[in-house]
Design an enzyme around this catalytic site. Structure first.
Site, PDB file in Angstrom:
ATOM      1  N   ASP A 144       0.829  -1.206   0.000  1.00 46.05           N
ATOM      2  CA  ASP A 144       0.000   0.000   0.000  1.00 46.05           C
ATOM      3  C   ASP A 144       0.871   1.268   0.000  1.00 46.05           C
ATOM      4  O   ASP A 144       1.649   1.505   0.933  1.00 46.05           O
ATOM      5  CB  ASP A 144      -0.879  -0.064   1.269  1.00 46.05           C
ATOM      6  CG  ASP A 144      -2.002   0.939   1.255  1.00 46.05           C
ATOM      7  OD1 ASP A 144      -2.018   1.824   0.388  1.00 46.05           O
ATOM      8  OD2 ASP A 144      -2.878   0.846   2.151  1.00 46.05           O
ATOM      9  N   ASP A 217     -10.314   4.377  -1.598  1.00 43.84           N
ATOM     10  CA  ASP A 217     -10.986   3.364  -0.757  1.00 43.84           C
ATOM     11  C   ASP A 217     -12.508   3.333  -0.887  1.00 43.84           C
ATOM     12  O   ASP A 217     -13.167   4.369  -0.973  1.00 43.84           O
ATOM     13  CB  ASP A 217     -10.665   3.617   0.721  1.00 43.84           C
ATOM     14  CG  ASP A 217      -9.211   3.365   1.045  1.00 43.84           C
ATOM     15  OD1 ASP A 217      -8.395   3.262   0.109  1.00 43.84           O
ATOM     16  OD2 ASP A 217      -8.879   3.281   2.233  1.00 43.84           O
TER      17      ASP A 217
END
Ligand code: GLA
Length: 392
Positions: A144, A217
């Site tokens: 990430d 997200d």
């Protein structure tokens, strides 16, 4: 002696879950801790998720990865070796437990100095971390971007004449971990999470990525879910066996959408050949959640052997029709109603390869609708979907 050596080799090989198989031949399926547990996840939560994958039938429906997301990390020792924090007493033992259930073990890190939740990242320790993951029996790494964005901003400021400076730096650091994973000799699925910055679908496969996030997200709201899902038009050509677009994890079962909205979520994700990573508390699943996540026919659309992602056929206001080619000349069709009232949504079967008509199966109702030709219309509740498979 020779028999023993062969036997121990056989044991070694069988204990490597993905040995000899192509990693991510179909979109990866499993569970991830983040959407429900976020920064509070513990070893016990992960073990009970593994237990629940088995007891609910999720594992047998295909959900095999058990992925620990951010916040497992502790500190590095003086040699730089990474250790988990007190919520995860023994990562190797956790991996063994997960494997003992016929499941696979996933983990999370960042190419930056820190993860998004400000835990220790892998910057400068890529080889060492990949080695630790392999020793712990890890089968999946989500990597990430997080704090590495500040390294990118820095290089951008240093090279104002080079529009690709930040992108090249990012690709290099993702390649570094890809190479480090390969060097371990263990098949570890490599999942890029950098929110679609600089179109990872164009450079991800070449550096060994098996999936890459295409957007920022998701959250457990209909608005956010459809904003992500319906923005995936045009990406189909970049997905295929071994490398998939990832519109983020599932929110089904987290409680803030209606049943019709979660069916829309699941329908869209299977049409997109998306990785199916459940993100709910598996110990508390309602029958409706189970029916959505474990609908075998929906899952079969996602996992179809042809490995083709679906795309938009047409859109008109709040009505949207998506198709996905399937093996055997079949086509999956999602008819979506994003409006606030019940609406009729139609697809002309002759436009999707069935000029002489075809047999229609309703995936959510699990019923055959018989042979149909011409325009197929379905009455769909607000925020709902009709998912059908059409065959000759
Ligand atoms: C980012 C990712 C999420 C999750 C969190 C963890 O926001 O996109 O999926 O991994 O970080 O901190």
């Amino acid at each position: 002696m020779r028999v023993l050596a062969i036997l121990s080799l056989a044991v070694m090989v069988s204990s490597l879950p993905s040995f000899g198989q192509k990693v991510a031949a179909t979109p990866p399926m499993g569970w991830n801790s983040w959407n429900h547990f976020a920064g509070h996840v513990t070893d016990a939560d992960v073990r009970s998720a593994a237990d629940s994958l088995v007891s609910t039938g999720m594992r047998d429906a295909g959900y095999v990865y058990v992925n620990v997301d951010d916040t497992w990390q502790g500190k590095r020792d003086p040699q730089g070796v990474m250790h988990a924090n007190e919520r995860f007493p023994d990562m190797k033992a956790l991996g063994d437990y997960i494997h003992s259930k016929g499941l696979k073990f996933g983990i999370y890190s960042s190419p930056g100095a820190q993860t998004c939740a400000h835990y220790e990242g892998s910057l400068g320790h890529e080889t060492q971390d990949a080695k630790s993951y392999a020793e712990w029996g890890v089968d999946f790494l989500k990597y990430d971007l997080c704090s590495f964005q500040s390294n990118m901003r820095k290089v951008e400021a240093e090279h104002p004449d080079d529009p690709n400076a930040a992108k090249n730096l990012m690709i290099a650091v993702y390649r570094k971990m890809g190479d480090a994973l390969k060097a371990t000799g263990r098949p570890i699925l490599y999942s890029l999470c950098q929110y679609g910055v600089d179109q990872p679908w164009k450079w991800g496969p070449e550096l060994g990525a098996n999936m890459w996030r295409t957007t920022d997200d998701i959250d457990d709201s209909y608005g956010r879910m459809i904003a992500i899902g319906f923005s995936q038009a045009g990406l189909a050509k970049y997905a295929g066996p071994g490398h998939w677009n990832d519109p983020d994890m599932l929110e089904v079962g987290n409680g803030k959408m209606t049943e019709d909205e979660y069916k829309t979520h699941m329908s869209l994700w299977v049409l997109l050949a998306a990785p199916l990573l459940a993100g709910n508390d598996l110990t508390k699943m309602s029958d409706a959640d189970k029916n959505i996540l474990m609908n075998k026919e929906a899952i079969a659309i996602d996992q179809d052997a042809l490995g083709k992602q679906g795309d938009r056929l047409y859109e008109s206001g709040d009505l949207d029709v998506w198709t996905k080619p399937l093996s055997g000349g079949r086509v999956a069709v999602g008819l979506f109603n994003r409006s606030w009232s019940t609406r009729d949504v139609s697809v002309d079967l002759s436009e999707i390869g069935f000029k002489g008509g075809g047999s229609v199966r309703d995936v959510w109702k699990q019923t055959d609708l018989g042979r149909r030709s011409g325009v197929f219309t379905s009455r769909i509740p607000k925020h709902g979907v009709t998912l059908i498979v059409v065959g000759k």
